[in-house]
Design a protein around this motif. Structure first.
Motif, short mmCIF file in Angstrom:
data_model
loop_
_atom_site.label_atom_id
_atom_site.label_comp_id
_atom_site.label_asym_id
_atom_site.label_seq_id
_atom_site.Cartn_x
_atom_site.Cartn_y
_atom_site.Cartn_z
N UNK A 207 3.09 -61.88 -25.63
CA UNK A 207 4.27 -62.63 -26.05
C UNK A 207 4.61 -62.35 -27.51
N UNK A 208 3.61 -62.39 -28.39
CA UNK A 208 3.88 -62.27 -29.81
C UNK A 208 4.50 -60.95 -30.20
N UNK A 209 3.90 -59.85 -29.75
CA UNK A 209 4.42 -58.53 -30.10
C UNK A 209 5.79 -58.32 -29.47
N UNK A 210 5.94 -58.73 -28.21
CA UNK A 210 7.23 -58.56 -27.53
C UNK A 210 8.32 -59.38 -28.21
N UNK A 211 7.99 -60.58 -28.63
CA UNK A 211 8.94 -61.44 -29.35
C UNK A 211 9.39 -60.76 -30.64
N UNK A 212 8.44 -60.15 -31.34
CA UNK A 212 8.76 -59.44 -32.57
C UNK A 212 9.67 -58.24 -32.28
N UNK A 213 9.36 -57.49 -31.24
CA UNK A 213 10.18 -56.33 -30.90
C UNK A 213 11.61 -56.75 -30.56
#
Length: 264
Positions: free
Chosen positions: A19-25
């Protein structure tokens, strides 16, 4: 516009794993698309005896979670396969490895993602379906065509132990988790995901009321069993919700620049 693909066995894996990395992307302008292999039906069969209704309920939650993450769309890994997350029916873990590999290769060719996020070689939690997805990606012949790499989420063994102790402090002579969530001592790439913590909590609530925002003590005391989702919540609490950890799914995952961009 660059594209990020989230490839998973079940709805909710995207929240626990990436979730975190995808949210950032997504916040940086990537077009984020979700891919799932099953409908995650098992988690809804407590509410309905209908497998079709269970799938519908879970997919509705998946779409809400993807909206919170900033994804634009989702698709099936192989809509014709009929894999289900249920006691009966064709299972993802029981699928022929070549069928999974070909499905992954087809998706990579069709969508040409710039980066792929999934689970690591242990499936993050040791779930056989998760492991099957990780293996399919690692054997895909065209995985090297993903410029910014294919990355699998992992847990650190020390963090798993800390989360288990935290959950256990609220449990009373009840088994904590399946025993498959063990983590690793291998070196991992860390991602700072503090900016997405509040959204991730809300996304967990979509799948199970209060799982992200209620206190861990109340979640444990109100549960009829302590499953791996609660163990993972314990890990998040123990580590502060601020980081995700990844391994490259294949050593030739991308350029040096992409690796440096991924590292914190």
């Amino acid at each position: 516009m660059p594209t990020a693909m989230l490839l998973h066995a079940h709805p909710d894996d995207e929240v626990f794993a990436n979730f975190g990395w995808a949210y950032d992307l997504a916040s940086r302008g990537y077009d984020v698309i979700g891919v799932i292999a099953t409908g995650g039906e098992a988690n809804e069969l407590h509410a309905t005896a209908s497998l079709r209704e269970a799938r519908t309920r879970r997919i509705e939650k998946y779409e809400r979670a993807l909206d919170m993450l900033g994804a634009s769309a989702w698709t099936w890994l192989d809509a014709s396969a009929g894999w289900v997350d249920a006691p009966s029916g064709p299972s993802l873990a029981g699928a022929a490895p070549d069928q999974l590999r070909v499905g992954v290769e087809r998706l990579l060719t069709q969508h040409r993602p710039d980066i792929v996020l999934t689970v690591g070689s242990d499936g993050l939690t040791g779930h056989p379906d998760h492991v099957a997805i990780a293996r399919a990606l690692s054997t895909a012949t065209n995985r090297g065509s993903v410029p910014e790499g294919v990355w699998g989420a992992r847990l650190r063994a020390d963090d798993v132990r800390a989360g288990g102790v935290l959950v256990g402090s609220h449990a009373r002579e009840v088994q904590v988790g399946s025993g498959r969530v063990v983590g690793t001592t291998a070196r991992l790439v860390a991602r700072d995901v503090r900016s997405s913590a509040a959204a991730r909590r809300r996304a967990l609530d979509v799948y199970r009321e209060g799982l992200g925002t209620d206190s861990l003590e109340s979640i444990v005391s109100g549960a009829d069993r302590i499953g791996d989702s609660i163990v993972l919540r314990g890990v998040f609490d123990a580590t502060g919700w601020g980081q995700e950890y990844y391994e490259a799914v294949s050593p030739d995952h991308g350029s040096t620049a992409a690796r440096q961009n991924a590292a914190c």
